[in-house]
Scaffold this active site. Structure first.
Site, short mmCIF file in Angstrom:
data_model
loop_
_atom_site.label_atom_id
_atom_site.label_comp_id
_atom_site.label_asym_id
_atom_site.label_seq_id
_atom_site.Cartn_x
_atom_site.Cartn_y
_atom_site.Cartn_z
N LYS A 53 0.95 -1.14 0.06
CA LYS A 53 -0.02 0.06 -0.05
C LYS A 53 0.78 1.37 -0.09
O LYS A 53 0.50 2.16 -0.79
CB LYS A 53 -0.89 -0.04 1.09
CG LYS A 53 -2.05 -1.06 1.04
CD LYS A 53 -2.70 -1.32 2.46
CE LYS A 53 -3.49 -2.35 2.34
NZ LYS A 53 -4.67 -2.80 3.62
N GLN A 97 -4.05 -1.75 10.01
CA GLN A 97 -3.98 -3.11 9.19
C GLN A 97 -4.50 -4.29 10.31
O GLN A 97 -4.13 -4.24 11.32
CB GLN A 97 -2.83 -3.58 8.75
CG GLN A 97 -2.31 -4.57 7.87
CD GLN A 97 -3.07 -4.78 6.51
OE1 GLN A 97 -2.92 -3.51 5.85
NE2 GLN A 97 -3.69 -5.69 6.11
N ASP A 120 -10.51 3.01 4.10
CA ASP A 120 -10.71 1.60 4.25
C ASP A 120 -12.17 1.70 4.06
O ASP A 120 -12.96 0.16 3.80
CB ASP A 120 -10.36 0.87 5.22
CG ASP A 120 -9.03 -0.09 4.96
OD1 ASP A 120 -8.65 0.04 3.60
OD2 ASP A 120 -8.41 -0.47 5.69
#
Ligand code: NAP
Length: 283
Positions: A53, A97, A120
């Site tokens: 990412k 994460q 997200d």
């Protein structure tokens, strides 16, 4: 024979567009979007995802803030870091994460991300905005599927769409996005009675189950668009949730695994990070 929806090519195009838009944003505002990742512990797969990412962000001109805490990090340390990132104007988007080590509550901690930095799209606020049909940051994988359907020219107006899977990460937001696009949406799960009977109704069939090639050719309506979200690792490589070789004989269009939905997730994350930076831009 189905046409193949090339997720890799679409993702490359999205990333190139984001790179151009980031430069335009920078020229206008003097700011760069910033992506902060928070990794707790030393899970190797999570380390690879976070690295991917950050690398992808860098490639499109997004500033990176790569935070790594030890596996024994206290809840309060993560809370304090998230508070700092929420307050930092250089940080446009924040990712926690998952999974976190067992002593930490992933749902609680992701929920602390400021909604306008929730790239997200997984906080309760983002889920609520989506459910209400209001603007907000959308979860990356379902947003990527919507982009693939658009690129494939799939008409969703009044279409029968069937989603297999009801996770908060994918199935539920996917269903909401399809509903907003005026599809008639059915969500299936492990208790669905006679799954093939339901999936055969689908003009658009989306599988996010996590079971190797569970969707067979006789589950698919001839000419349907089939989107395979599943990632299943086997000795002979990666497989999706769809029995690709057989289903491509029946479907009208289909995503491969790998090279279908997978590449879209990071592309949409970059797009969300730019969108978040724009939302935070001073008026
Ligand atoms: P998940 O949380 O495990 O959810 C799986 C869903 O499938 C659940 O709703 C479950 O039903 C349902 N299910 C399980 N077995 C079933 C069966 N035999 N028949 C019908 N439904 C069944 O998984 P997820 O996070 O949504 O991910 C699903 C898959 O997509 C995984 O392979 C994952 O790796 C992949 N994925 C890929 C990406 C990407 O970037 N490409 C992103 C996200 C996920 P219940 O709710 O009743 O248990």
């Amino acid at each position: 024979m189905a046409s193949i929806i090339d997720g890799k090519a679409v993702a490359t195009a999205v990333r190139a567009q984001v790179a151009r838009d980031v430069e335009a944003f920078h020229a206008e505002s003097g700011r760069r979007p910033g992506l902060a990742t928070v990794l707790v512990g030393d899970d190797p797969a999570s380390g690879i995802y976070v690295g991917g990412k950050q690398k992808a962000g860098k490639e499109v001109g997004i500033a990176g803030f790569d935070h790594r805490l030890g596996a024994d990090a206290a809840r309060d340390d993560v809370v304090a870091l998230l508070a700092d990132l929420n307050a930092d104007p250089a940080v446009s988007g924040i990712i926690v994460q998952l999974p976190l080590p067992g002593h930490l509550d992933g749902t609680e901690l992701t929920g602390l991300v400021r909604p306008d930095k929730d790239v997200d799209g997984l906080t309760p606020i983002s889920a609520g905005l989506l459910a209400l049909g209001r603007p907000g940051l959308r979860p990356c994988t379902p947003a990527g599927v919507m982009r693939l359907l658009a690129e494939a020219g799939t008409d969703l107006q009044g279409a029968e769409a069937v989603v297999i899977g009801r996770s908060n990460l994918f199935g539920k937001p996917m269903a909401q996005l399809l509903l907003q696009a005026n599809a008639t949406v059915t969500v299936c799960h492990s208790r669905t009675r006679d799954l093939p009977e339901v999936t055969r109704r689908a003009d658009v069939l989306i599988a996010a189950v996590g079971q190797d090639r569970i969707v067979k050719a006789d589950w698919v309506r001839p000419g349907a668009t089939v989107i395979d979200v599943g990632i299943n690792r086997a000795d002979d490589g990666l497989h999706g949730d769809v029995d690709f070789d057989a289903v491509q004989e029946v479907a009208g269009a289909i995503t491969p695994v790998p090279g279908g939905v997978g590449p879209m997730t990071i592309a949409m994350l970059l797009s969300n990070t730019l969108g978040a930076a724009r939302m935070q831009a001073p008026a």
